[in-house]
Design an enzyme around this catalytic site. Structure first.
Site, mmCIF file in Angstrom:
data_model
loop_
_atom_site.group_PDB
_atom_site.id
_atom_site.type_symbol
_atom_site.label_atom_id
_atom_site.label_comp_id
_atom_site.label_asym_id
_atom_site.label_seq_id
_atom_site.Cartn_x
_atom_site.Cartn_y
_atom_site.Cartn_z
ATOM 1 N N SER A 144 4.247 6.762 -4.722
ATOM 2 C CA SER A 144 4.874 7.197 -3.456
ATOM 3 C C SER A 144 6.543 7.275 -3.459
ATOM 4 O O SER A 144 7.263 7.600 -2.637
ATOM 5 C CB SER A 144 4.561 6.469 -2.110
ATOM 6 O OG SER A 144 3.372 6.759 -1.736
ATOM 7 N N TYR A 187 2.420 5.510 8.489
ATOM 8 C CA TYR A 187 2.800 5.941 7.296
ATOM 9 C C TYR A 187 1.572 7.112 6.791
ATOM 10 O O TYR A 187 0.381 6.392 6.982
ATOM 11 C CB TYR A 187 2.905 4.892 6.287
ATOM 12 C CG TYR A 187 3.200 5.274 4.740
ATOM 13 C CD1 TYR A 187 4.633 4.981 4.620
ATOM 14 C CD2 TYR A 187 2.213 5.439 3.953
ATOM 15 C CE1 TYR A 187 4.938 5.463 3.196
ATOM 16 C CE2 TYR A 187 2.659 5.930 2.556
ATOM 17 C CZ TYR A 187 4.077 5.924 2.120
ATOM 18 O OH TYR A 187 4.775 5.901 0.852
ATOM 19 N N SER A 188 1.738 8.440 6.335
ATOM 20 C CA SER A 188 0.679 9.156 6.053
ATOM 21 C C SER A 188 1.401 10.206 5.171
ATOM 22 O O SER A 188 2.268 10.715 5.180
ATOM 23 C CB SER A 188 0.522 10.071 7.680
ATOM 24 O OG SER A 188 -0.486 10.964 7.142
ATOM 25 N N ASN A 189 0.494 10.065 4.114
ATOM 26 C CA ASN A 189 0.731 11.136 2.995
ATOM 27 C C ASN A 189 1.015 12.646 3.481
ATOM 28 O O ASN A 189 1.461 13.235 2.691
ATOM 29 C CB ASN A 189 -0.397 11.113 1.783
ATOM 30 C CG ASN A 189 -0.281 9.687 1.184
ATOM 31 O OD1 ASN A 189 0.624 9.264 0.619
ATOM 32 N ND2 ASN A 189 -1.293 8.954 1.168
ATOM 33 N N GLY A 208 5.740 2.487 -4.804
ATOM 34 C CA GLY A 208 4.680 3.513 -4.957
ATOM 35 C C GLY A 208 3.667 3.012 -6.114
ATOM 36 O O GLY A 208 3.694 2.184 -6.792
#
Length: 406
Positions: free
Chosen positions: A108, A214-216, A355
Site C-alpha cells: 500500500s 480504509y478501502s483498496n 504496506g
C-alpha cells in the site's frame, strides 16, 4: 491487465516537469534525481558492519528478526547521513543475508504514488478535488455523491474488494486475499475495472462522506480516473510523472508480472489448511489484485528518494502538499498519507504509508515534515509460528524510537 496507453496528441507539461526544468542545471537537482546525499555527509552503504556509530540501528533491525521475521533491509537518512543495514536471511535454509538493494513488493505504499499523480492533475487544472467521480466514469454507475477527495481520504464508503473487517469482529469476505484461497489463486490476473465492479456489487459500508474506512477500492478507482483524464495508462503516468524525473530505476508497476526483478529476498506465507499449518514461498505473486492500491515493486533507496522529493515540494505545489498532509477523520489520513504524532521527544509529526501485499512482505516509508529524516525498509515473513499483526508493531515501535527519538 492495465489499459494500454493511448497516443498523446502532444508533449505533456506537468508541475514536476517545470520544477526540474528550473532546477535541472544545479548540482542540488542532480543529487535529488540520483537519490544522493549532500556533500560532507557521511554515507555508509552495503554491509551494515560499515555503518560505524549506529549499532542502535543494527540492534533495531535484529529485533525484527528476533521477533520471528525472516529478514529485513533498512535504510535511514538523518543528520549523520545515510545508514543502510540488514538482518536475517535472504532465503529460508540459507545463510546469505537479504540484499540491501533488494526489490520487494511494496504493497500500500503504492497509494502515496497514486495520490501524488491525482494531485498533480489537480495542480494542472485537469480535475478538482470536489469533482464528482461519476461524471468522469459514468459507465460504472457510481453514487453521484462520491468526489475525488473522498477517494483519496477513504471517505467514499465503497466496499473494500479484498473484504471488510468490522469493529465487532465480523468479516464480509471479498476477493480472496488471505489463507488457502489466496495461495491457490495468487497468480490470477485482475483488471482494475473488474475489481471496482466487484466492489460495487456489494452494499456500501456507509453513505459517502459520513465516515471513514480504509478501502483498496478507492485507489483502484483513482487509477481508472487517472487513465480517463490523461488518456494514458496508469503505468505511463507513474513513469512519466514520478519514476523517470526522480530516477527511480528500481521501482516498477508490474501489471500481471509475477517475478521480482533483480536482487531480492524471499517472502513466505503461513496458513492453515485441513487443520494443518503450511508454509509456502510467495516471492512470486500477481499483484494486479491491488491495482493502483498496492501493486508497486520498489527498493528502500527509491522509497527514500520519493518521500524526500514529496516532502520537499518537488512533486506538488505547496498548497496541495499541505492538503495532502492534513490528517482527516479517525484514521488521521490525508491524501495517500497517514499523519502520525510520535510525541515531542521524538520530533512530533511524521508522515508515513506502510504496506503489505497479501503475503510474504512488508514495506515501511516514514519521513519528517521537511524530509531531513527518513526511514524506509522491507521486511520478509518466514515460517515462524507468529502472528505478524501482533509481533510487528512491537518491533516497529523500537525501530521508530531509534530513528526518530535519538
Amino acid at each position: 491487465m492495465i489499459t494500454s496507453a493511448i497516443a498523446a496528441s502532444g508533449p505533456r507539461k506537468t508541475f514536476q516537469d517545470k520544477f526540474f526544468q528550473r532546477a535541472g542545471s544545479t548540482a542540488l537537482a542532480v543529487a535529488l534525481l540520483a537519490g544522493m546525499t549532500a556533500p560532507g555527509m557521511a554515507v555508509a552503504t552495503g554491509e551494515p558492519e560499515a555503518a560505524v556509530g549506529r549499532p542502535d540501528l543494527q540492534e533495531a533491525a535484529q529485533a525484527i528478526v528476533d521477533a520471528g521475521f525472516a529478514g529485513v533491509q533498512l535504510r535511514v537518512h538523518g543528520q549523520r547521513g545515510d545508514w543502510v543495514g540488514r538482518a536475517g536471511v535472504r532465503k529460508l535454509g540459507e545463510s546469505a543475508k537479504p540484499p540491501t538493494d533488494g526489490r520487494f513488493w511494496a504493497g500500500s505504499v503504492t497509494k502515496t504514488f497514486t495520490a501524488t499523480v491525482v494531485l498533480q492533475l489537480v495542480a494542472e487544472g485537469k480535475i478538482g478535488l470536489d469533482a464528482l467521480v461519476a461524471s468522469y466514469l459514468p459507465h460504472l454507475g457510481l453514487d453521484r455523491r462520491i468526489t475525488v477527495r473522498m477517494l483519496l481520504q477513504h471517505t467514499s464508503g465503497l466496499f473494500n474488494y479484498t473484504g471488510e473487517y468490522y469493529d465487532d469482529g465480523t468479516v464480509t469476505p471479498g476477493i480472496p486475499a488471505a489463507g488457502k484461497a489466496w495461495v491457490d489463486n495468487r497468480f490470477r490476473s485482475y483488471r482494475p475495472e473488474e475489481l471496482v465492479r466487484y466492489a460495487l456489487s456489494k452494499p456500501p459500508r456507509f453513505a459517502p462522506g459520513t465516515d471513514q474506512n480504509y478501502s483498496n477500492t478507492n485507489y483502484t478507482l483513482a487509477l481508472l480516473l487517472i487513465e480517463k483524464i490523461t488518456r494514458h495508462s496508469y503505468v505511463d503516468e507513474v513513469q512519466h510523472r514520478i519514476l523517470r524525473p526522480l530516477g527511480l530505476r528500481g521501482t516498477v508497476v508490474p501489471g500481471n508480472r509475477t517475478q521480482l526483478p533483480g536482487p531480492h529476498a524471499h517472502g513466505y506465507y503461513r496458513y492453515q489448511a485441513a487443520g494443518e499449518w503450511q508454509t509456502v514461498d510467495v516471492t512470486r505473486q500477481n499483484l494486479s489484485l491491488l491495482a493502483g492500491a498496492g501493486d508497486l515493486i520498489s527498493t528502500t533507496q527509491d522509497l527514500r528518494t520519493f518521500i524526500t522529493a514529496l516532502m520537499t515540494g518537488k512533486l506538488l505545489p505547496a498548497p496541495l502538499l499541505a492538503q495532502m498532509r492534513d490528517p482527516h477523520g479517525k484514521l488521521g489520513y490525508g491524501f495517500g498519507l497517514f499523519v502520525q504524532d510520535l510525541g515531542p521527544q521524538c520530533g512530533g509529526t511524521v508522515y508515513q504509508h506502510n504496506g503489505s501485499p497479501p503475503g510474504g512482505y512488508g514495506a515501511l516509508m516514514y519521513s519528517s515534515p521537511d524530509g531531513s529524516r527518513t526511514l524506509t525498509a522491507s521486511v520478509t515473513i518466514g515460517d515462524a509460528a507468529i502472528d505478524p499483526a501482533v509481533e510487528f508493531p512491537k518491533a516497529l515501535s523500537k525501530l521508530l524510537q531509534t530513528v526518530f527519538c535519538t
